[in-house]
Design an enzyme around this catalytic site. Structure first.
Site: not given
Ligand code: DX5
Ligand code: ZN
Length: 224
Positions: A9, A32, A34, A36, A65, A67, A136, A174
């Site tokens: 990620s 990956h 993210d 948000m 991903h 969110m 998750m 994740d």
């Molecule tokens: C959290 C994200 C993850 C995050 C995971 O909401 O969706 O992808 O980057 O980070 P680690 O591996 O540090 O938990």
């Molecule tokens: Zn993620």
């Protein structure tokens, strides 16, 4: 269980140097990303223009991903940008079957994510609409959180349901994935592993990816 794909990620990468940060994870199976919106989760990261640039500057497949709220509206644009897979949250979609079909018809693999407290059971009938399920293993929003063991039974139930379909649906986890936790998730049935801090927090991210993969495939014994 030896099937194992590692998706670092970039939430834990240097956002001012993303092109270089992608080169540091050349041993990954995909990256990956993210997205948000500070509404679905209490954090704000990046959006479609940056995903489009990542697609242009890297050969790594993009695992996006989302969110975000209003994902029925915004999700297909990420598929049209060339993402290999687009993951929406079940909690954020008003029409998940339609959205999954829209994503596939835009050329992406369709994936659906569940927050830790969201059960898989209401969604079992729509598994054939999906190419991947994301369980998750932390509350979404931030990297660096601790893996939630309470999600393991849901991972097991989801794996059993996937086997029941006979379809090649991937099962991603994740959050909090490290050399200490990845085997628990793998033994429960996960086969795609997102790791942010465990990869980008390492001196050599490419080697950290190999270590995670080797823990699952059994060629490496983690130091306790
Ligand atoms: C959290 C994200 C993850 C995050 C995971 O909401 O969706 O992808 O980057 O980070 P680690 O591996 O540090 O938990
Ligand atoms: Zn993620």
């Amino acid at each position: 269980m030896t099937d194992c794909r590692i998706h670092p990620s970039i939430l834990s990468a240097d956002f001012a140097n993303l092109e270089a940060e992608l080169r540091r994870i050349h041993t990954a199976d995909a990256v990956h990303v993210d997205v948000m919106d500070n509404h679905f989760v209490p954090n704000l990261t990046l959006g479609l223009p940056i995903v489009q640039r990542l697609q242009q500057v890297s050969d790594l497949p993009l695992d996006v991903h989302l969110m975000i709220e209003d994902v029925d509206r915004w999700g297909p644009g990420f598929a049209e940008a060339g993402a290999q897979s687009v993951t929406f949250h079940a909690e954020a979609s008003n029409a998940p079957v339609k959205l999954a079909r829209d994503l596939r018809s835009s050329g992406a693999r369709a994936a659906m994510a569940l927050r830790p407290a969201t059960p898989i059971e209401p969604y079992l009938d729509m598994l054939p609409e999906l190419d991947m399920v994301l369980i998750m293993t932390v509350e979404p929003g931030f990297g660096g959180q601790s893996f939630l063991d309470i999600t393991l039974p849901k991972i097991r139930r989801t794996r059993a349901a996937i086997e029941g379909t006979g379809l090649p649906i991937a099962l991603q986890v994740d959050g909090g994935i490290s050399r200490d936790t990845i085997l628990r998730a793998a033994e429960a049935g996960a086969d795609v592993f997102v790791a942010g801090s465990a990869v980008y927090g390492a001196d050599e991210p490419a080697a950290a990816i190999d270590t995670l993969r080797n823990v699952v495939t059994g060629t490496h014994t983690p130091v306790v």
